[in-house]
Design a protein around this motif. Structure first.
Motif, PDB file in Angstrom:
ATOM      1  N   ALA A 179     -53.824  66.936  36.458  1.00  0.00           N
ATOM      2  CA  ALA A 179     -52.852  67.888  36.992  1.00  0.00           C
ATOM      3  C   ALA A 179     -52.653  69.064  36.043  1.00  0.00           C
ATOM      4  O   ALA A 179     -52.557  70.221  36.472  1.00  0.00           O
ATOM      5  N   LEU A 180     -52.596  68.783  34.744  1.00  0.00           N
ATOM      6  CA  LEU A 180     -52.420  69.860  33.769  1.00  0.00           C
ATOM      7  C   LEU A 180     -53.629  70.791  33.747  1.00  0.00           C
ATOM      8  O   LEU A 180     -53.490  72.005  33.576  1.00  0.00           O
ATOM      9  N   ALA A 181     -54.806  70.226  33.961  1.00  0.00           N
ATOM     10  CA  ALA A 181     -56.035  71.022  33.947  1.00  0.00           C
ATOM     11  C   ALA A 181     -56.096  72.025  35.091  1.00  0.00           C
ATOM     12  O   ALA A 181     -56.894  72.973  35.045  1.00  0.00           O
ATOM     13  N   GLN A 182     -55.263  71.856  36.108  1.00  0.00           N
ATOM     14  CA  GLN A 182     -55.239  72.812  37.210  1.00  0.00           C
ATOM     15  C   GLN A 182     -54.614  74.142  36.780  1.00  0.00           C
ATOM     16  O   GLN A 182     -54.840  75.179  37.407  1.00  0.00           O
ATOM     17  N   TYR A 183     -53.825  74.110  35.719  1.00  0.00           N
ATOM     18  CA  TYR A 183     -53.198  75.329  35.205  1.00  0.00           C
ATOM     19  C   TYR A 183     -54.182  76.070  34.311  1.00  0.00           C
ATOM     20  O   TYR A 183     -54.479  75.629  33.193  1.00  0.00           O
ATOM     21  N   ARG A 184     -54.680  77.176  34.797  1.00  0.00           N
ATOM     22  CA  ARG A 184     -55.642  77.960  34.022  1.00  0.00           C
ATOM     23  C   ARG A 184     -55.020  78.484  32.729  1.00  0.00           C
ATOM     24  O   ARG A 184     -53.917  79.016  32.726  1.00  0.00           O
ATOM     25  N   GLY A 185     -55.737  78.316  31.627  1.00  0.00           N
ATOM     26  CA  GLY A 185     -55.310  78.868  30.351  1.00  0.00           C
ATOM     27  C   GLY A 185     -54.241  78.087  29.626  1.00  0.00           C
ATOM     28  O   GLY A 185     -53.684  78.592  28.643  1.00  0.00           O
ATOM     29  N   VAL A 186     -53.947  76.866  30.050  1.00  0.00           N
ATOM     30  CA  VAL A 186     -52.870  76.086  29.435  1.00  0.00           C
ATOM     31  C   VAL A 186     -53.399  75.056  28.443  1.00  0.00           C
ATOM     32  O   VAL A 186     -52.878  74.939  27.331  1.00  0.00           O
ATOM     33  N   MET A 187     -54.415  74.318  28.815  1.00  0.00           N
ATOM     34  CA  MET A 187     -54.932  73.280  27.931  1.00  0.00           C
ATOM     35  C   MET A 187     -55.725  73.917  26.787  1.00  0.00           C
ATOM     36  O   MET A 187     -56.237  75.028  26.899  1.00  0.00           O
ATOM     37  N   ARG A 188     -55.799  73.210  25.675  1.00  0.00           N
ATOM     38  CA  ARG A 188     -56.491  73.673  24.483  1.00  0.00           C
ATOM     39  C   ARG A 188     -57.438  72.591  23.978  1.00  0.00           C
ATOM     40  O   ARG A 188     -57.360  71.434  24.398  1.00  0.00           O
ATOM     41  N   ASP A 189     -58.289  72.966  23.057  1.00  0.00           N
ATOM     42  CA  ASP A 189     -59.182  71.996  22.438  1.00  0.00           C
ATOM     43  C   ASP A 189     -58.427  71.177  21.405  1.00  0.00           C
ATOM     44  O   ASP A 189     -57.454  71.645  20.796  1.00  0.00           O
ATOM     45  N   TYR A 190     -58.869  69.947  21.202  1.00  0.00           N
ATOM     46  CA  TYR A 190     -58.307  69.075  20.186  1.00  0.00           C
ATOM     47  C   TYR A 190     -58.514  69.707  18.812  1.00  0.00           C
ATOM     48  O   TYR A 190     -59.560  70.305  18.582  1.00  0.00           O
ATOM     49  N   PRO A 191     -57.520  69.672  17.918  1.00  0.00           N
ATOM     50  CA  PRO A 191     -56.337  68.814  17.904  1.00  0.00           C
ATOM     51  C   PRO A 191     -55.053  69.464  18.425  1.00  0.00           C
ATOM     52  O   PRO A 191     -53.954  69.063  18.020  1.00  0.00           O
ATOM     53  N   HIS A 192     -55.129  70.453  19.285  1.00  0.00           N
ATOM     54  CA  HIS A 192     -53.912  71.051  19.834  1.00  0.00           C
ATOM     55  C   HIS A 192     -53.137  69.998  20.631  1.00  0.00           C
ATOM     56  O   HIS A 192     -53.731  69.146  21.293  1.00  0.00           O
ATOM     57  N   PRO A 193     -51.783  70.049  20.593  1.00  0.00           N
ATOM     58  CA  PRO A 193     -50.978  69.065  21.329  1.00  0.00           C
ATOM     59  C   PRO A 193     -51.225  69.066  22.833  1.00  0.00           C
ATOM     60  O   PRO A 193     -50.934  68.069  23.497  1.00  0.00           O
ATOM     61  N   ARG A 194     -51.741  70.191  23.387  1.00  0.00           N
ATOM     62  CA  ARG A 194     -52.010  70.242  24.819  1.00  0.00           C
ATOM     63  C   ARG A 194     -53.473  69.945  25.139  1.00  0.00           C
ATOM     64  O   ARG A 194     -53.952  70.281  26.216  1.00  0.00           O
ATOM     65  N   SER A 195     -54.164  69.296  24.235  1.00  0.00           N
ATOM     66  CA  SER A 195     -55.525  68.833  24.512  1.00  0.00           C
ATOM     67  C   SER A 195     -55.458  67.473  25.197  1.00  0.00           C
ATOM     68  O   SER A 195     -54.467  66.747  25.073  1.00  0.00           O
ATOM     69  N   LYS A 196     -56.519  67.136  25.925  1.00  0.00           N
ATOM     70  CA  LYS A 196     -56.518  65.857  26.631  1.00  0.00           C
ATOM     71  C   LYS A 196     -56.462  64.691  25.653  1.00  0.00           C
ATOM     72  O   LYS A 196     -55.833  63.656  25.936  1.00  0.00           O
ATOM     73  N   GLU A 197     -57.090  64.863  24.479  1.00  0.00           N
ATOM     74  CA  GLU A 197     -57.075  63.787  23.487  1.00  0.00           C
ATOM     75  C   GLU A 197     -55.664  63.548  22.959  1.00  0.00           C
ATOM     76  O   GLU A 197     -55.222  62.397  22.811  1.00  0.00           O
ATOM     77  N   ALA A 198     -54.957  64.641  22.667  1.00  0.00           N
ATOM     78  CA  ALA A 198     -53.598  64.503  22.129  1.00  0.00           C
ATOM     79  C   ALA A 198     -52.638  63.936  23.171  1.00  0.00           C
ATOM     80  O   ALA A 198     -51.758  63.128  22.855  1.00  0.00           O
ATOM     81  N   ILE A 199     -52.798  64.372  24.417  1.00  0.00           N
ATOM     82  CA  ILE A 199     -51.915  63.886  25.484  1.00  0.00           C
ATOM     83  C   ILE A 199     -52.123  62.388  25.709  1.00  0.00           C
ATOM     84  O   ILE A 199     -51.155  61.619  25.833  1.00  0.00           O
ATOM     85  N   LYS A 200     -53.371  61.977  25.717  1.00  0.00           N
ATOM     86  CA  LYS A 200     -53.648  60.549  25.909  1.00  0.00           C
ATOM     87  C   LYS A 200     -53.201  59.753  24.682  1.00  0.00           C
ATOM     88  O   LYS A 200     -52.675  58.629  24.804  1.00  0.00           O
TER      89      LYS A 200
END
Length: 226
Positions: A179-200
């Motif tokens: 769902a978060l990935a649907q927002y263009r320009g929001v997610m970041r690469d790890y180790p950013h807190p909004r990366s998929k790795e950090a969220i999981k």
């Protein structure tokens, strides 16, 4: 049960409670979202308005949200808005959704809009004490928004202190990331807190704290027995 997630900006709802929203919707509850700054015109990497609306709709569809209520308050300027305007907008959302339980920002978040959303929501949830025709609120919970709650550095303010954990499972976390990935320009690469790795990883950590298979953590600040 009717659940309402009150946030400042599009994507805050997913970051703070996305997996829980998916779980509640799957259980047959009504899940709704109130976004005070629906257009976030000052956002970096913001798509055009039509694209942003499309992103919101796709994200909410994945999570099973029933209704999205958008305001037009200017982002990063909530401190310049009349407090009563924010309160009244949230009150209308409470009435429209007949909310039993409300999630919103923690008041110690770094983002100033999050602070004012939380303060306004705290005032708005008392609506049932002023009107006899309103279903009494059952619970108000603060949520943690990665890259904002974790940067609440002012130690003069009580920091986020979770006391409520909701098990969401790996499916719930994956749906949150989708769902978060649907927002263009929001997610970041790890180790950013909004990366998929950090969220999981956060969901795994909260699950480990509470003996659950992945969890989202909240701070329950008002609860009427039910």
């Amino acid at each position: 049960m009717s659940y309402l997630v009150v946030v400042a900006h599009p994507d805050d709802e997913v970051l703070g409670a996305g997996a829980t929203m998916y779980k509640l919707a799957q259980e047959g509850h009504s899940v709704n979202v109130c976004i005070l700054s629906g257009e976030v015109k000052a956002r970096n990497f913001r798509p055009n308005t039509d694209e942003l609306n499309e992103d919101v709709n796709k994200s909410m569809e994945i999570l099973g949200v029933d209704k999205v209520i958008k305001g037009d308050f200017p982002n990063i300027e909530f401190n310049n808005e009349g407090h009563i305007k924010l309160v009244q907008f949230i009150e209308k959302a409470i009435l429209e959704t007949e909310a039993d339980v409300i999630f919103t920002h923690h008041p110690a978040d770094l983002n100033n809009d999050h602070l004012h959303t939380s303060l306004a929501c705290q005032a708005a949830v008392r609506l049932f004490q002023r009107r006899s025709d309103i279903t009494p609120l059952r619970e108000l919970l603060f949520m943690e928004v990665p890259s904002s709650t974790d940067w609440g550095l002012n130690k003069a303010i009580n920091q986020f202190s979770p006391n409520t954990y909701i098990e969401v499972g790996e499916m719930g976390v994956n749906k949150k990331i989708e769902a978060l990935a649907q927002y263009r320009g929001v997610m970041r690469d790890y180790p950013h807190p909004r990366s998929k790795e950090a969220i999981k990883g956060l969901a795994a950590y909260r699950g480990g704290q509470s003996g659950m298979v992945y969890a989202e953590a909240f701070e329950s600040v008002f609860r009427r027995g039910f």
